[in-house]
Scaffold this motif. Structure first.
Motif, short mmCIF file in Angstrom:
data_model
loop_
_atom_site.label_atom_id
_atom_site.label_comp_id
_atom_site.label_asym_id
_atom_site.label_seq_id
_atom_site.Cartn_x
_atom_site.Cartn_y
_atom_site.Cartn_z
N LEU A 279 0.82 -1.21 0.00
CA LEU A 279 0.00 0.00 0.00
C LEU A 279 0.85 1.26 0.00
N ALA A 280 1.93 1.28 0.77
CA ALA A 280 2.79 2.45 0.80
C ALA A 280 3.51 2.65 -0.53
N THR A 281 3.95 1.56 -1.15
CA THR A 281 4.62 1.67 -2.45
C THR A 281 3.64 2.13 -3.52
N LEU A 282 2.45 1.60 -3.51
CA LEU A 282 1.42 2.04 -4.45
C LEU A 282 1.09 3.52 -4.24
N THR A 283 1.05 3.95 -3.00
CA THR A 283 0.81 5.36 -2.70
C THR A 283 1.92 6.24 -3.25
N ALA A 284 3.16 5.78 -3.19
CA ALA A 284 4.28 6.55 -3.75
C ALA A 284 4.13 6.68 -5.27
N PHE A 285 3.76 5.58 -5.93
CA PHE A 285 3.54 5.67 -7.38
C PHE A 285 2.40 6.62 -7.71
N LEU A 286 1.31 6.55 -6.96
CA LEU A 286 0.18 7.44 -7.20
C LEU A 286 0.54 8.89 -6.93
N TYR A 287 1.35 9.14 -5.90
CA TYR A 287 1.79 10.50 -5.64
C TYR A 287 2.63 11.02 -6.80
N ASN A 288 3.51 10.19 -7.33
CA ASN A 288 4.34 10.63 -8.46
C ASN A 288 3.49 10.97 -9.68
N ILE A 289 2.45 10.20 -9.93
CA ILE A 289 1.57 10.48 -11.06
C ILE A 289 0.83 11.79 -10.84
N CYS A 290 0.28 11.98 -9.64
CA CYS A 290 -0.45 13.21 -9.34
C CYS A 290 0.47 14.42 -9.32
N ALA A 291 1.70 14.25 -8.81
CA ALA A 291 2.64 15.36 -8.77
C ALA A 291 3.08 15.75 -10.17
N ALA A 292 3.14 14.80 -11.09
CA ALA A 292 3.47 15.13 -12.48
C ALA A 292 2.37 15.97 -13.12
N LEU A 293 1.14 15.77 -12.69
CA LEU A 293 0.01 16.52 -13.25
C LEU A 293 -0.12 17.92 -12.66
N VAL A 294 0.06 18.05 -11.34
CA VAL A 294 -0.20 19.33 -10.69
C VAL A 294 1.06 20.03 -10.16
N GLY A 295 2.21 19.39 -10.25
CA GLY A 295 3.44 20.06 -9.84
C GLY A 295 3.98 19.66 -8.49
#
Length: 119
Positions: free
Chosen positions: A94-110
Motif C-alpha cells: 500500500l505504501a509503495t502504491l501510494t508513492a507511485f500514485l503521488y508521483n503520477i499526481c505530482a506530475a500533473l499538478v506540480g
C-alpha cells in the motif's frame, strides 16, 4: 524557503515501509502476548469457561466446552504472527502504491509545496 516535493522514490518508500511494518508486526505480537498473559493472570478465561460449563451442564450427554482449546497461548500468538506477516505485505504494498500514485499526481499538478524556515 519554499520547496516542492515533485517526486518520491518508490524504492526508498518500499524499504522504509517494510521496516516500519516489520516493527509494527513484532510490536503487535508482543502486545497480544502481554494482553493474553494479563487476561490469563486475572482468570478471565477460566471464568468464561466456567460460565459456559454451567450454561451447558443442563444438557444430558452434551459435549464439554473448554475455552482454552480455542484461546490457548500457542494458538493466539501464532494467529497474531500470521496477521502480522499479512500486515507487513499489505502495508508495504500500500505504501509503495501510494508513492507511485503521488508521483503520477505530482506530475500533473506540480507536487506538494513545503515551506521551511530557519529560526
Amino acid at each position: 524557503m519554499r520547496l516542492t516535493a515533485q517526486r518520491v522514490d518508490p524504492w526508498s518508500v518500499l524499504k522504509i515501509s517494510f521496516l516500519v511494518s516489520v516493527a509494527l508486526g513484532i510490536a503487535g505480537v508482543v502486545m497480544i502476548a502481554v494482553l493474553w498473559t494479563v487476561l490469563s493472570g486475572m482468570n478471565v478465561f477460566s471464568t468464561i469457561s466456567d460460565f459456559f460449563t454451567r450454561v451447558t451442564s443442563g444438557e444430558t450427554g452434551g459435549a464439554s466446552f473448554d475455552l482454552m482449546d480455542y484461546l490457548g497461548v500457542g494458538r493466539v500468538i501464532s494467529l497474531a504472527a500470521v496477521m502480522g506477516v499479512l500486515n507487513v505485505f499489505l502495508l508495504t504494498a500500500l505504501a509503495t502504491l501510494t508513492a507511485f500514485l503521488y508521483n503520477i499526481c505530482a506530475a500533473l499538478v506540480g507536487g506538494a509545496q513545503v515551506t521551511l524556515s530557519d529560526e
